[in-house]
Design an enzyme around this catalytic site. Structure first.
Site, short mmCIF file in Angstrom:
data_model
loop_
_atom_site.label_atom_id
_atom_site.label_comp_id
_atom_site.label_asym_id
_atom_site.label_seq_id
_atom_site.Cartn_x
_atom_site.Cartn_y
_atom_site.Cartn_z
N GLY A 1 5.67 0.27 -2.64
CA GLY A 1 6.88 -0.17 -1.93
C GLY A 1 7.48 -1.40 -2.60
O GLY A 1 6.75 -2.33 -2.91
N ARG B 1 5.82 6.04 -6.02
CA ARG B 1 4.45 6.38 -5.63
C ARG B 1 4.11 7.54 -6.58
O ARG B 1 4.88 8.48 -6.71
CB ARG B 1 4.40 6.86 -4.19
CG ARG B 1 5.20 5.96 -3.23
CD ARG B 1 4.37 5.12 -2.32
NE ARG B 1 5.20 4.43 -1.33
CZ ARG B 1 4.89 3.28 -0.78
NH1 ARG B 1 3.75 2.67 -1.09
NH2 ARG B 1 5.66 2.73 0.11
N ASP C 1 -1.99 -3.06 -2.79
CA ASP C 1 -3.39 -2.78 -3.10
C ASP C 1 -3.60 -1.42 -3.76
O ASP C 1 -4.50 -1.26 -4.58
CB ASP C 1 -4.29 -2.97 -1.87
CG ASP C 1 -3.88 -2.09 -0.71
OD1 ASP C 1 -2.76 -1.54 -0.73
OD2 ASP C 1 -4.68 -1.95 0.23
N THR D 1 4.43 -7.17 -2.04
CA THR D 1 4.59 -6.29 -0.87
C THR D 1 5.07 -7.13 0.30
O THR D 1 4.64 -8.28 0.46
CB THR D 1 3.27 -5.58 -0.50
OG1 THR D 1 3.40 -5.04 0.82
CG2 THR D 1 2.06 -6.50 -0.50
N ASP E 1 4.29 -6.62 3.24
CA ASP E 1 3.29 -6.56 4.32
C ASP E 1 2.36 -7.79 4.39
O ASP E 1 1.70 -8.00 5.40
CB ASP E 1 2.42 -5.31 4.18
CG ASP E 1 3.23 -4.03 4.36
OD1 ASP E 1 4.34 -4.11 4.90
OD2 ASP E 1 2.75 -2.97 3.93
N ASP F 1 -0.44 -8.14 3.01
CA ASP F 1 -1.75 -7.62 3.40
C ASP F 1 -2.74 -7.49 2.24
O ASP F 1 -3.59 -6.61 2.25
CB ASP F 1 -1.57 -6.25 4.08
CG ASP F 1 -0.96 -5.21 3.14
OD1 ASP F 1 -0.48 -5.60 2.06
OD2 ASP F 1 -0.98 -4.02 3.48
N ARG G 1 2.10 -0.89 8.72
CA ARG G 1 1.26 0.24 9.16
C ARG G 1 -0.13 -0.22 9.52
O ARG G 1 -0.69 0.17 10.53
CB ARG G 1 1.19 1.29 8.04
CG ARG G 1 2.02 2.51 8.32
CD ARG G 1 1.67 3.63 7.38
NE ARG G 1 1.88 3.27 5.99
CZ ARG G 1 2.80 3.84 5.21
NH1 ARG G 1 3.55 4.80 5.66
NH2 ARG G 1 2.93 3.47 3.95
P1 ADP Z 1 1.02 -0.17 -2.82
O1 ADP Z 1 0.74 -0.55 -4.23
O2 ADP Z 1 2.28 -0.81 -2.31
O3 ADP Z 1 -0.18 -0.33 -1.92
P2 ADP Z 1 0.53 2.70 -2.86
O4 ADP Z 1 -0.72 2.63 -2.04
O5 ADP Z 1 1.48 3.81 -2.60
O6 ADP Z 1 1.41 1.38 -2.79
O7 ADP Z 1 0.06 2.78 -4.39
C1 ADP Z 1 1.01 2.77 -5.42
C2 ADP Z 1 0.55 3.62 -6.56
O8 ADP Z 1 -0.67 3.11 -7.11
C3 ADP Z 1 0.18 5.07 -6.19
O9 ADP Z 1 1.32 5.89 -6.04
C4 ADP Z 1 -0.64 5.46 -7.41
O10 ADP Z 1 0.20 5.71 -8.52
C5 ADP Z 1 -1.42 4.17 -7.69
N1 ADP Z 1 -2.75 4.27 -7.08
C6 ADP Z 1 -3.06 4.18 -5.77
N2 ADP Z 1 -4.38 4.37 -5.57
C7 ADP Z 1 -4.92 4.59 -6.80
C8 ADP Z 1 -6.25 4.87 -7.28
N3 ADP Z 1 -7.29 4.97 -6.46
N4 ADP Z 1 -6.41 5.03 -8.61
C9 ADP Z 1 -5.37 4.94 -9.47
N5 ADP Z 1 -4.11 4.69 -9.07
C10 ADP Z 1 -3.87 4.52 -7.77
O1 F6P Z 2 4.03 -1.29 2.07
C1 F6P Z 2 5.32 -1.65 2.34
C2 F6P Z 2 5.93 -0.77 3.40
O2 F6P Z 2 7.25 -1.22 3.56
C3 F6P Z 2 5.20 -0.70 4.74
O3 F6P Z 2 5.42 -1.81 5.57
C4 F6P Z 2 5.73 0.58 5.30
O4 F6P Z 2 4.82 1.13 6.23
C5 F6P Z 2 5.83 1.45 4.09
O5 F6P Z 2 5.99 0.58 2.98
C6 F6P Z 2 6.97 2.41 4.15
O6 F6P Z 2 6.96 3.14 2.97
P1 F6P Z 2 8.00 4.29 2.64
O7 F6P Z 2 9.28 3.63 2.30
O8 F6P Z 2 7.41 4.98 1.48
O9 F6P Z 2 8.10 5.10 3.87
#
Ligand code: ADP
Ligand code: F6P
Length: 319
Positions: free
Chosen positions: A11, A72, A103, A125, A127, A129, A171
């Site tokens: 995000g 993503r 994360d 982010t 969040d 978090d 979330r």
């Molecule tokens: P955020 O980084 O905001 O937490 P996501 O959880 O969607 O957002 O993770 C972003 C991207 O990081 C994922 O779409 C993927 O490309 C990569 N990613 C997430 N988990 C893993 C993992 N276990 N191993 C490798 N890449 C990952």
């Molecule tokens: O992680 C950032 C965030 O904005 C969260 O607060 C929210 O739950 C989520 O992303 C929404 O993601 P998307 O735009 O993919 O629905």
């Protein structure tokens, strides 16, 4: 290192552009080139990137979103795609990576480091978090957006003597709801970290009406339930009519606050320092006003803890 890369993933958050700028300028200051990878890990896999010079990051410090775009990218969890990306990077002479994201993005950065491609995480982010840092880039801006919105909602709530439910993002983490609730003087705040007590929420609204209060504001983090669901419960249980506002993605946009820009500058510069010192698999963060780096794995093996003293305080102040 002579050339590194930077990408934004997950995000987006206000201040990501300021962090990209800091990475480029700090690296250039040390005579190191920076490639900007487009669309997060999607671009990493395909080697979709271009050289970012000093001018290419001019005029972005104040812009929300991310100039490099974000995505993503589920297939990046697979070794095959990680290795393909590393190959593309090495072919282009890229020796290290700064990942700006949450994360999930950090997990990707750790996988790359384990596979011999040095990577460092910068927390971006709304969040707030990510374990190991008190603040993430974008949280302060999102918080201010939410508070401004609630102030506006309050005007109409007062005029019409209404109770309002405001649904905010989060979330798994209640930081936005918690801080916004305290800043806006909400009557009740519902966060994923704490069980809510519907009778307490009802009695606070009724108590307010009894002392001729003109409005009530209830903030609910999306991870607890939808605002409309809460409205239904209040209607069914206590015949309380509420209006619902879902703030949604406006929370992710907008010009970053001064605080987020400064944080982005500090974090971006620190990430470059870490890479140039030959360290990797690290995340940058801030604790007690000190910017530092720590093991990437800590950032997702532990769980972020919201400051629950704020929750207690908000209950005391909103009687
Ligand atoms: P955020 O980084 O905001 O937490 P996501 O959880 O969607 O957002 O993770 C972003 C991207 O990081 C994922 O779409 C993927 O490309 C990569 N990613 C997430 N988990 C893993 C993992 N276990 N191993 C490798 N890449 C990952
Ligand atoms: O992680 C950032 C965030 O904005 C969260 O607060 C929210 O739950 C989520 O992303 C929404 O993601 P998307 O735009 O993919 O629905």
């Amino acid at each position: 290192m002579k050339r590194i890369a930077v990408l934004t993933s997950g995000g987006d958050s206000p201040g990501m552009n300021a962090a990209i700028r800091a990475v480029v300028r700090k690296a250039n200051f040390h005579g190191v080139e920076v490639m900007g990878v487009y669309h997060g890990y999607e671009g990493f896999i395909d080697g979709k990137m271009e050289l970012l010079d000093l001018g290419s990051v001019g005029g972005i410090i104040q812009r929300g979103g991310t100039k490099l775009f974000s995505s993503r990218c589920p297939q990046f969890k697979e070794d095959e795609y990680q290795l393909q990306g590393i190959k593309k990077m090495k072919e282009a002479g890229v020796e290290g990576l700064v990942v700006i994201g949450g994360d999930g993005s950090y997990r990707g950065a750790l996988e790359l480091t384990k596979k011999g491609f040095p990577s460092v995480g910068v927390p971006g982010t709304i969040d707030n978090d990510i374990p190991g840092t008190e603040y993430t880039i974008g949280f302060d801006t999102a918080l201010n957006t939410v508070v401004e919105s609630i102030d506006k909602i309050r005007d109409t709530a007062t005029s019409h003597e209404n109770s309002f439910i405001v649904e905010v993002m989060g979330r798994d983490a209640g930081d936005i709801a918690l801080w916004a609730g305290l800043a806006a003087g909400a009557e009740s705040i519902l966060i994923p970290e704490e069980e809510y007590d519907i009778d307490d929420i009802i009695s606070r609204i009724q108590h307010g009406i009894a002392r001729d209060k003109k409005h009530s504001i209830i903030i609910v983090a999306e991870g607890v339930m939808a605002g409309n669901e809460l409205a239904k419960i209040l209607k069914e249980k206590a015949d309380i009519t509420t209006r619902v506002s879902v703030l949604g993605h406006i929370q992710r946009g907008g010009s970053p606050s001064a605080r987020d820009r400064v944080l982005a500058g500090l974090f971006g510069a620190k990430a470059v320092e870490v890479l140039l010192e030959g360290r990797s698999g690290r995340a940058v963060g801030i604790k007690n006003h000190q910017v530092y780096d720590y093991d990437l794995e800590e950032a997702f093996s532990n769980k972020h803890k919201a400051d629950l003293s704020l929750y207690t305080l908000s209950k005391e102040l909103s009687i």
